[in-house]
Every structure is written in structure tokens, then in C-alpha cells.
Design an enzyme around this catalytic site. Structure first.
Site, PDB file in Angstrom:
ATOM      1  N   LYS A  90       8.697  -3.627   5.349  1.00  0.00           N
ATOM      2  CA  LYS A  90       8.565  -3.437   6.795  1.00  0.00           C
ATOM      3  C   LYS A  90       9.877  -3.815   7.488  1.00  0.00           C
ATOM      4  CE  LYS A  90       3.749  -4.585   6.222  1.00  0.00           C
ATOM      5  NZ  LYS A  90       2.490  -4.543   6.851  1.00  0.00           N
ATOM      6  N   SER A 116      -3.266  -6.795   2.109  1.00  0.00           N
ATOM      7  CA  SER A 116      -3.360  -8.232   1.809  1.00  0.00           C
ATOM      8  C   SER A 116      -3.405  -8.576   0.313  1.00  0.00           C
ATOM      9  CB  SER A 116      -4.576  -8.851   2.512  1.00  0.00           C
ATOM     10  OG  SER A 116      -4.396  -8.800   3.907  1.00  0.00           O
ATOM     11  N   ASN A 120       6.571  -3.023   0.203  1.00  0.00           N
ATOM     12  CA  ASN A 120       6.898  -2.525   1.547  1.00  0.00           C
ATOM     13  C   ASN A 120       7.395  -3.699   2.383  1.00  0.00           C
ATOM     14  OD1 ASN A 120       7.068  -1.313   4.027  1.00  0.00           O
ATOM     15  ND2 ASN A 120       4.863  -1.284   4.396  1.00  0.00           N
TER      16      ASN A 120
HETATM   17  C1  PEP Z   1       1.373  -2.752   3.963  1.00  0.00           C
HETATM   18  O1  PEP Z   1       2.484  -3.008   4.364  1.00  0.00           O
HETATM   19  O2  PEP Z   1       0.993  -1.596   3.880  1.00  0.00           O
HETATM   20  C2  PEP Z   1       0.492  -3.845   3.557  1.00  0.00           C
HETATM   21  C3  PEP Z   1      -0.517  -3.564   2.778  1.00  0.00           C
HETATM   22  O3  PEP Z   1       0.801  -5.075   4.010  1.00  0.00           O
HETATM   23  P1  PEP Z   1       0.105  -6.459   3.538  1.00  0.00           P
HETATM   24  O4  PEP Z   1       0.169  -6.509   2.047  1.00  0.00           O
HETATM   25  O5  PEP Z   1       0.950  -7.527   4.188  1.00  0.00           O
HETATM   26  O6  PEP Z   1      -1.291  -6.454   4.026  1.00  0.00           O
END
Ligand code: PEP
Length: 250
Positions: A13, A211, A11
Site C-alpha cells: 500500500k 488480515s 501489498n
Molecule cells: C490488502 O491489502 O489487500 C489486505 C488484505 O490488507 P491486510 O492484510 O492488512 O488486511
């Protein structure tokens, strides 16, 4: 986990530009070498990169997903929105719905439900994100919150075989904090049981997100019952993303 089929969802974002194609190329190259392992990579870049990425991933084992879509079926006067139909035409196979960052911006369970219906009508697969806040966790409301998000999001949905559930505790997204293995294992088992018994999904697929990185994957992969990972920050770096996949199978 090493013998089952694992989904790795990237993802991105609101990150990435035209130069991100270099990252994608590295992951394509890696996935071609790692052919024998049973996994899928689903890239969810911002809308602006879907077209470019879609042309690149053709004839590779990498699939494409969008990070959101509008809940209305028909293309209409919705400034700034993208329909499921448009996403489908770009070659994407998946769409993320219910991400906590989108829920934060006003997406309700009802909207999640409408989006899922639209996506099914357009033959798109769904990545349904669910998760509790820190305060809900502290008040011991986690199971209630998760059950509600699932039941409301999937209300009236008959075709449930193309839905991946991503359990993403909100207190873990982007914080570097991950749940304790025992606790996460218990939650995933609970979710699968609920999905089988109450939602009537025969073989539910549940992923973890929050994370995930190239260091903690060695720990997280111990949870045999998981079907994969939704990776935000660490998926932007091809090296870290590839490392996560490799370490899952070592
Ligand atoms: C996410 O975008 O849903 C996500 C889990 O981000 P991260 O891995 O940065 O915590």
C-alpha cells in the site's frame, strides 16, 4: 496445502521508503534457503520503490508487482498516472487491479476491465481483487457481488490464464477479522466452480486476502483449495511475512 504451489503477495500500500530494501533483503535471503518449497513471492511496493526493488530481485525467486496502473494503453496526458508499459519496463510481472481501496476511490468494474485489457496487451499478469462489503454480506448479496465483479471485470477477455483472483472480503481488510473456515472454504469452492463453468478458466487460481498474519495462517492454511494469500499489513515486517510463509508449509 503443503504440496501445492502457493502464491504469497505482499501489498505494501502507501508504505515503504528507501530503507525498506533491508526488509526485502531479509526475504530474499529466506527464499534462497527455502528453495525446495513450491511458492512464489510477489512484492507489490509503491511505485516509488519499483525501480530499486526490481534491481534487487533480479536472479532471485521473488517477483515484482505494481499496486495499480492507468487504464489507457498509450502514454499520454494523465498527470499522476503510471501506464502498464512503464510498469513492464521497470521489470514488474504483475499488477493488482480492483483492490477495494482503489475501487473506493472511484475505480469501476468498467475501469478494471480496461486495465486488464491493457495489462494483457503488455504481457503483464493480473491480480484481480474482488470482495463484498459488510453490508452486502449482511444482506446475503456476497455471491451476486462476486459474480458481477468477475463477469464485468473479465468481460471480453480471451486470454485468461495469467489472472490470479484474490478474494478479499472488505470487512476483513485491515480489521483483524477473518472469515470462518467453513464459510471461506465454501466461497472459494463456489468461485472456482463459477470461474471454470461460466468464465471458462480451466484451472483458476484463487487466493485469500484480509488480515492474514503469522497467527491465523495456521487456521487459514487448512483450506486446501486456496492457491495463496494476499497480505497487506503483515507483509511490511519481514519477520512476520517469513513466518507466514514458513507456517504455511509446516
Ligand atoms: C490488502 O491489502 O489487500 C489486505 C488484505 O490488507 P491486510 O492484510 O492488512 O488486511
Amino acid at each position: 496445502m503443503t504440496n501445492k504451489f502457493i502464491h504469497f503477495i505482499a501489498n505494501w500500500k502507501m508504505f515503504g521508503d528507501i530503507n525498506s530494501i533491508k526488509s526485502l533483503n531479509k526475504v530474499i535471503k529466506f527464499s534462497n534457503i527455502y528453495k525446495k518449497k513450491k511458492f512464489s513471492i510477489i512484492y507489490c511496493p509503491p511505485y516509488t520503490l519499483l525501480n530499486l526493488f526490481s534491481r534487487k530481485v533480479k536472479n532471485t525467486r521473488i517477483l515484482l508487482g505494481a499496486q495499480n496502473c492507468h487504464h489507457e494503453q498509450k502514454n499520454s496526458a494523465f498527470t499522476g498516472s503510471i501506464s502498464a508499459k512503464m510498469i513492464k519496463k521497470l521489470g514488474a510481472k504483475y499488477v493488482i487491479v480492483g483492490h477495494s481501496e482503489v475501487r473506493d476511490a472511484g475505480e469501476t468494474d468498467l475501469l478494471v476491465n480496461k486495465k486488464i485489457k491493457t495489462l494483457i496487451d503488455n504481457n503483464l499478469k493480473i491480480i484481480l481483487c474482488i470482495g463484498e462489503t459488510l453490508s452486502q454480506k449482511k444482506k446475503k448479496q456476497t455471491f451476486k457481488v462476486l459474480k458481477n465483479q468477475i463477469s464485468r471485470g473479465l468481460k471480453g477477455i480471451k486470454k485468461k490464464n495469467n489472472i490470479l483472483i484474490a478474494y478479499e472480503p472488505i470487512w476483513s481488510i485491515g480489521t483483524g477479522i477473518i472469515p470462518k473456515i467453513f464459510d471461506l472454504d465454501r466461497k472459494i469452492k463456489y468461485l472456482k466452480n463459477f470461474l471454470i463453468k461460466k468464465i471458462k478458466i480451466k484451472n483458476p487460481k484463487v487466493l485469500y486476502g484480509g488480515s492474514v498474519n503469522h497467527k491465523n495462517i495456521t487456521y487459514l492454511k487448512k483450506i486446501d483449495i486456496l492457491d495463496g494469500f494476499l497480505i497487506g499489513g503483515a507483509s511490511h515486517s519481514p519477520k512476520k511475512f517469513i513466518d507466514i510463509i514458513k507456517k504455511t508449509f509446516i
